[in-house]
Design a protein around this motif. Structure first.
Motif, PDB file in Angstrom:
ATOM      1  N   ILE A  23      -1.874  10.570  12.580  1.00  0.00           N
ATOM      2  CA  ILE A  23      -0.845   9.686  12.030  1.00  0.00           C
ATOM      3  C   ILE A  23      -1.155   8.242  12.384  1.00  0.00           C
ATOM      4  O   ILE A  23      -1.519   7.931  13.520  1.00  0.00           O
ATOM      5  N   MET A  24      -1.012   7.353  11.406  1.00  0.00           N
ATOM      6  CA  MET A  24      -1.132   5.918  11.632  1.00  0.00           C
ATOM      7  C   MET A  24       0.127   5.233  11.124  1.00  0.00           C
ATOM      8  O   MET A  24       0.546   5.460   9.986  1.00  0.00           O
ATOM      9  N   GLU A  25       0.732   4.417  11.964  1.00  0.00           N
ATOM     10  CA  GLU A  25       1.894   3.627  11.585  1.00  0.00           C
ATOM     11  C   GLU A  25       1.474   2.165  11.462  1.00  0.00           C
ATOM     12  O   GLU A  25       0.925   1.590  12.401  1.00  0.00           O
ATOM     13  N   PRO A  27       2.966  -1.635  10.581  1.00  0.00           N
ATOM     14  CA  PRO A  27       4.196  -2.399  10.331  1.00  0.00           C
ATOM     15  C   PRO A  27       4.068  -3.263   9.090  1.00  0.00           C
ATOM     16  O   PRO A  27       2.963  -3.492   8.583  1.00  0.00           O
ATOM     17  N   CYS A  46       0.822   9.237   2.362  1.00  0.00           N
ATOM     18  CA  CYS A  46       1.339   7.923   2.747  1.00  0.00           C
ATOM     19  C   CYS A  46       2.782   7.766   2.287  1.00  0.00           C
ATOM     20  O   CYS A  46       3.122   8.074   1.135  1.00  0.00           O
ATOM     21  N   HIS A  47       3.625   7.286   3.189  1.00  0.00           N
ATOM     22  CA  HIS A  47       5.007   6.932   2.878  1.00  0.00           C
ATOM     23  C   HIS A  47       5.145   5.423   3.009  1.00  0.00           C
ATOM     24  O   HIS A  47       4.862   4.862   4.075  1.00  0.00           O
ATOM     25  N   ARG A  48       5.560   4.770   1.940  1.00  0.00           N
ATOM     26  CA  ARG A  48       5.812   3.337   1.990  1.00  0.00           C
ATOM     27  C   ARG A  48       6.702   2.930   0.826  1.00  0.00           C
ATOM     28  O   ARG A  48       6.663   3.532  -0.246  1.00  0.00           O
ATOM     29  N   PRO A  70       6.184  -1.686   5.638  1.00  0.00           N
ATOM     30  CA  PRO A  70       5.695  -0.732   6.634  1.00  0.00           C
ATOM     31  C   PRO A  70       5.148   0.515   5.936  1.00  0.00           C
ATOM     32  O   PRO A  70       5.639   0.925   4.882  1.00  0.00           O
ATOM     33  N   ARG A  72       3.379   4.590   6.648  1.00  0.00           N
ATOM     34  CA  ARG A  72       3.036   5.686   7.564  1.00  0.00           C
ATOM     35  C   ARG A  72       1.979   6.544   6.888  1.00  0.00           C
ATOM     36  O   ARG A  72       2.210   7.114   5.819  1.00  0.00           O
ATOM     37  N   TRP A  73       0.789   6.618   7.502  1.00  0.00           N
ATOM     38  CA  TRP A  73      -0.334   7.337   6.933  1.00  0.00           C
ATOM     39  C   TRP A  73      -0.608   8.607   7.721  1.00  0.00           C
ATOM     40  O   TRP A  73      -0.535   8.615   8.951  1.00  0.00           O
ATOM     41  N   LYS A  74      -0.953   9.665   7.019  1.00  0.00           N
ATOM     42  CA  LYS A  74      -1.406  10.897   7.654  1.00  0.00           C
ATOM     43  C   LYS A  74      -2.771  11.234   7.083  1.00  0.00           C
ATOM     44  O   LYS A  74      -2.924  11.429   5.874  1.00  0.00           O
TER      45      LYS A  74
END
Length: 277
Positions: A23-25, A27, A46-48, A70, A72-74
């Motif tokens: 997981i990569m967050e 900002p 990816c959630h954005r 922001p 959030r990558w998986k």
């Protein structure tokens, strides 16, 4: 992990990255992020911006993350390798017309194809790998060109997809590129590649060149050279073993193609990596 980077006084940042699975967050930033995938196929979620994107990234796939967003990558599978351009608002303003204010235009793309942006990112990556020999104006020019390309071709309101008969688009293009990636080490034929997406060899030849700007054969050779470069830098395989692993008939064939495309011989690639350690 940042492999190499350069930061310009105007705010442009260029990075070559290698990120492990997980997981990569990220900002929300003041800059627009352009990420060009340069490794093997990697599963990405990816959630954005209240949207969910999912797909397998293949070499040349491009993500664009808007300012103040922001994400959030998986990453699933092998480590992800990418070139990252961080484009400051000032560059987007310079590249914008009065009708396309970057403050209100949405730039949010996932795994799109753009040979122009890919070439700009590749040129920037090669420049920082070489120690920025071309002077300050070179990277600045690449940054402005990338910003101009974004504002001209990658706004959400634009219709970016050509009709299927005019170019390879969407899942069909992805399938062709993934098929090639999965078989770089084998003796793949144009007929096999075309058959993987249910078109004739002649039809694929025409559509691929229109979409990618190069022939299928040129793309395969280019990807073999790029895969060989990565293996020479990251593995303990010999030059001859690398040549066979990426589908070249012999070491001298790989050396010739690597010299033509990268301007470097295999031994020079290995030497650079040793010197960088």
């Amino acid at each position: 992990m940042i492999v190499a980077s350069a930061i310009r006084p105007n705010g442009l940042v260029v990075q070559i990255r290698r990120d492990p699975p997980g997981i990569m967050e990220i900002p929300g930033l003041e800059s627009v992020l352009v990420s060009v995938h340069i490794g093997g196929p990697t599963r990405v979620d990816c959630h954005r911006a209240r949207r969910h994107f999912s797909g397998t990234a293949v070499h040349g796939d491009i993500d664009v993350v808007p300012r103040h967003t922001p994400a959030r990558w998986k990453l699933v599978g092998d480590a992800d390798r990418s070139i990252l351009l961080s484009l400051p608002y000032s560059l987007l303003q310079l590249a914008s017309s009065p009708q396309s204010d970057p403050e209100i235009v949405s730039l949010n793309r996932f795994q799109v194809r753009d040979p122009v942006l890919e070439s700009l990112a590749t040129a920037a990556a090669r420049e920082i790998e070489d120690g920025c020999p071309s002077g300050e104006a070179y990277l600045d020019g690449i940054g402005l060109s990338a910003a101009s390309r974004l504002m001209a071709c990658h706004r959400d309101e634009d219709n970016l997809s050509d009709p299927l008969h005019d170019a390879l688009t969407g899942h069909r293009l992805k399938a062709v590129l993934a098929y090639i990636e999965d078989r770089l080490g084998a003796d793949i034929t144009l007929r096999e590649i075309a058959g993987s997406v249910g078109v004739s060899s002649s039809h694929l030849t025409s559509l691929f060149r229109k979409t990618m700007g190069i022939t299928v054969h040129q793309h395969v050779v280019k990807r073999r050279v790029e895969r060989a470069k990565a293996l020479l830098q990251e593995s303990k395989l010999s030059i001859a073993e690398v040549a066979l692993a990426v589908g070249f008939a012999h070491q001298s064939h790989m050396a010739r193609q690597m010299g033509r495309i990268l301007g470097l011989r295999p031994r020079e690639v290995k030497k650079r990596e040793r010197n960088a350690v």
